[in-house]
Design a protein around this motif. Structure first.
Motif, PDB file in Angstrom:
ATOM      1  N   PHE A   1      62.658  68.609  37.664  1.00  0.00           N
ATOM      2  CA  PHE A   1      61.437  68.183  37.623  1.00  0.00           C
ATOM      3  C   PHE A   1      60.513  68.491  36.261  1.00  0.00           C
ATOM      4  N   ASP A   2      60.276  67.392  35.414  1.00  0.00           N
ATOM      5  CA  ASP A   2      59.371  67.833  34.407  1.00  0.00           C
ATOM      6  C   ASP A   2      57.875  67.280  34.659  1.00  0.00           C
ATOM      7  N   LEU A   3      57.255  68.454  35.047  1.00  0.00           N
ATOM      8  CA  LEU A   3      55.836  68.197  35.735  1.00  0.00           C
ATOM      9  C   LEU A   3      54.973  67.800  34.533  1.00  0.00           C
ATOM     10  N   SER A   4      55.270  67.859  33.238  1.00  0.00           N
ATOM     11  CA  SER A   4      54.184  67.398  32.337  1.00  0.00           C
ATOM     12  C   SER A   4      54.323  65.811  31.830  1.00  0.00           C
ATOM     13  N   SER A   5      55.385  65.158  32.489  1.00  0.00           N
ATOM     14  CA  SER A   5      55.627  63.997  32.146  1.00  0.00           C
ATOM     15  C   SER A   5      54.669  62.762  33.002  1.00  0.00           C
ATOM     16  N   PRO A   6      54.129  61.926  32.638  1.00  0.00           N
ATOM     17  CA  PRO A   6      53.116  61.190  33.119  1.00  0.00           C
ATOM     18  C   PRO A   6      53.963  60.336  34.355  1.00  0.00           C
ATOM     19  N   GLN A   7      53.322  60.002  35.675  1.00  0.00           N
ATOM     20  CA  GLN A   7      54.028  59.590  36.732  1.00  0.00           C
ATOM     21  C   GLN A   7      53.986  58.075  36.590  1.00  0.00           C
ATOM     22  N   VAL A   8      55.074  57.485  36.902  1.00  0.00           N
ATOM     23  CA  VAL A   8      55.125  56.015  36.608  1.00  0.00           C
ATOM     24  C   VAL A   8      54.933  55.466  38.156  1.00  0.00           C
ATOM     25  N   SER A   9      53.995  54.621  38.155  1.00  0.00           N
ATOM     26  CA  SER A   9      53.634  54.088  39.341  1.00  0.00           C
ATOM     27  C   SER A   9      53.760  52.551  39.397  1.00  0.00           C
ATOM     28  N   ALA A  10      54.007  52.050  40.441  1.00  0.00           N
ATOM     29  CA  ALA A  10      54.264  50.562  40.833  1.00  0.00           C
ATOM     30  C   ALA A  10      52.919  49.901  40.730  1.00  0.00           C
ATOM     31  N   PHE A  11      52.775  48.507  40.115  1.00  0.00           N
ATOM     32  CA  PHE A  11      51.527  47.826  40.117  1.00  0.00           C
ATOM     33  C   PHE A  11      50.900  47.530  41.524  1.00  0.00           C
ATOM     34  N   GLU A  12      49.820  47.641  41.895  1.00  0.00           N
ATOM     35  CA  GLU A  12      49.444  47.277  43.162  1.00  0.00           C
ATOM     36  C   GLU A  12      48.967  45.763  43.190  1.00  0.00           C
ATOM     37  N   LEU A  13      49.857  45.198  43.957  1.00  0.00           N
ATOM     38  CA  LEU A  13      49.607  43.743  44.097  1.00  0.00           C
ATOM     39  C   LEU A  13      48.634  43.384  45.327  1.00  0.00           C
ATOM     40  N   THR A  14      48.524  44.387  46.494  1.00  0.00           N
ATOM     41  CA  THR A  14      47.713  44.036  47.697  1.00  0.00           C
ATOM     42  C   THR A  14      46.423  43.768  47.288  1.00  0.00           C
ATOM     43  N   GLY A  15      46.113  42.791  47.780  1.00  0.00           N
ATOM     44  CA  GLY A  15      44.555  42.294  47.948  1.00  0.00           C
ATOM     45  C   GLY A  15      44.583  40.901  47.775  1.00  0.00           C
ATOM     46  N   ALA A  16      43.393  40.254  47.698  1.00  0.00           N
ATOM     47  CA  ALA A  16      43.069  38.786  47.804  1.00  0.00           C
ATOM     48  C   ALA A  16      42.979  38.299  46.238  1.00  0.00           C
ATOM     49  N   TRP A  17      43.829  37.363  45.791  1.00  0.00           N
ATOM     50  CA  TRP A  17      43.835  36.692  44.372  1.00  0.00           C
ATOM     51  C   TRP A  17      43.408  35.569  44.435  1.00  0.00           C
ATOM     52  N   ALA A  18      42.514  34.958  43.590  1.00  0.00           N
ATOM     53  CA  ALA A  18      42.084  33.485  43.368  1.00  0.00           C
ATOM     54  C   ALA A  18      42.224  33.126  41.730  1.00  0.00           C
ATOM     55  N   THR A  19      42.562  31.868  41.729  1.00  0.00           N
ATOM     56  CA  THR A  19      42.665  31.389  40.180  1.00  0.00           C
ATOM     57  C   THR A  19      41.456  31.288  39.651  1.00  0.00           C
ATOM     58  N   SER A  20      40.175  31.500  40.036  1.00  0.00           N
ATOM     59  CA  SER A  20      38.842  31.897  39.374  1.00  0.00           C
ATOM     60  C   SER A  20      38.262  32.929  39.909  1.00  0.00           C
ATOM     61  N   ALA A  21      37.947  33.802  39.187  1.00  0.00           N
ATOM     62  CA  ALA A  21      37.244  35.107  39.647  1.00  0.00           C
ATOM     63  C   ALA A  21      35.666  34.707  40.130  1.00  0.00           C
ATOM     64  N   ASP A  22      35.101  33.763  39.586  1.00  0.00           N
ATOM     65  CA  ASP A  22      33.768  33.082  40.001  1.00  0.00           C
ATOM     66  C   ASP A  22      33.911  32.560  41.342  1.00  0.00           C
ATOM     67  N   GLN A  23      34.750  32.056  41.823  1.00  0.00           N
ATOM     68  CA  GLN A  23      35.254  31.345  43.285  1.00  0.00           C
ATOM     69  C   GLN A  23      35.598  32.130  44.332  1.00  0.00           C
ATOM     70  N   CYS A  24      35.628  33.434  44.274  1.00  0.00           N
ATOM     71  CA  CYS A  24      36.452  34.210  45.155  1.00  0.00           C
ATOM     72  C   CYS A  24      35.608  34.023  46.466  1.00  0.00           C
ATOM     73  N   SER A  25      34.246  34.238  46.491  1.00  0.00           N
ATOM     74  CA  SER A  25      33.760  33.977  47.904  1.00  0.00           C
ATOM     75  C   SER A  25      33.659  32.511  48.491  1.00  0.00           C
ATOM     76  N   LYS A  26      34.392  31.512  47.623  1.00  0.00           N
ATOM     77  CA  LYS A  26      34.408  30.122  48.170  1.00  0.00           C
ATOM     78  C   LYS A  26      35.926  30.243  48.651  1.00  0.00           C
ATOM     79  N   VAL A  27      36.899  30.751  48.103  1.00  0.00           N
ATOM     80  CA  VAL A  27      38.217  30.794  48.509  1.00  0.00           C
ATOM     81  C   VAL A  27      38.385  31.892  49.706  1.00  0.00           C
ATOM     82  N   PHE A  28      37.744  33.022  49.694  1.00  0.00           N
ATOM     83  CA  PHE A  28      38.150  33.832  50.784  1.00  0.00           C
ATOM     84  C   PHE A  28      36.759  34.319  51.590  1.00  0.00           C
ATOM     85  N   ALA A  29      37.136  34.872  52.783  1.00  0.00           N
ATOM     86  CA  ALA A  29      35.924  35.252  53.434  1.00  0.00           C
ATOM     87  C   ALA A  29      36.439  36.085  54.819  1.00  0.00           C
TER      88      ALA A  29
END
Length: 138
Positions: free
Chosen positions: A17-45
């Motif tokens: 175990f090399d404790l000095s090496s940075p941890q590799v973490s998976a991308f966190e996909l969980t959440g609500a995703w919209a095609t336009s950030a400005d429209q989030c409140s109109k796409v999700f509630a």
């Protein structure tokens, strides 16, 4: 002699175990995703007693999107179970089994991660065909 064995064991474990090496973490996909950030409140509630994020009645009019959970992707009219997930650099490859009201199909998603809140779905073999999604804070 027992102390020497414990020291050798501890050294072997520490060497693995090399404790000095940075941890590799998976991308966190969980959440609500919209095609336009400005429209989030109109796409999700937030809806229901549990106050969970869901699609608005006319979410498609504002570009649409999807909701990602630990092992599932949910669109306005279909739900998909994630069968496999592979990450390579800034690319996430998902194979999902999707069920709509009519049929079940396997779909492959190629996602390029631009940053923690922006991804691009690519369609291999179709030049210039991609869709950008933005994480919504609902």
């Amino acid at each position: 002699m027992a102390v020497f064995r414990k020291l050798v064991l501890a050294t072997a474990i520490a060497a693995g175990f090399d404790l000095s090496s940075p941890q590799v973490s998976a991308f966190e996909l969980t959440g609500a995703w919209a095609t336009s950030a400005d429209q989030c409140s109109k796409v999700f509630a937030r809806k229901g007693r549990a106050n969970q994020v869901d699609f608005t009645n006319f979410s498609g009019v504002y570009g649409g999107g999807f909701i990602a959970e630990a092992n599932r992707l949910k669109g306005k009219s279909e739900s998909c179970s994630i069968k496999s997930r592979k990450e390579s650099g800034q690319t996430v490859n998902l194979v999902v089994a999707c069920a709509s009201g009519i049929m079940v199909s396997n779909v492959q998603f190629f996602l390029s991660v631009l940053d923690d809140n922006t991804i691009v779905r690519q369609f291999p073999g179709i030049e210039g065909m991609d869709v950008t999604y933005h994480r919504c804070r609902i």
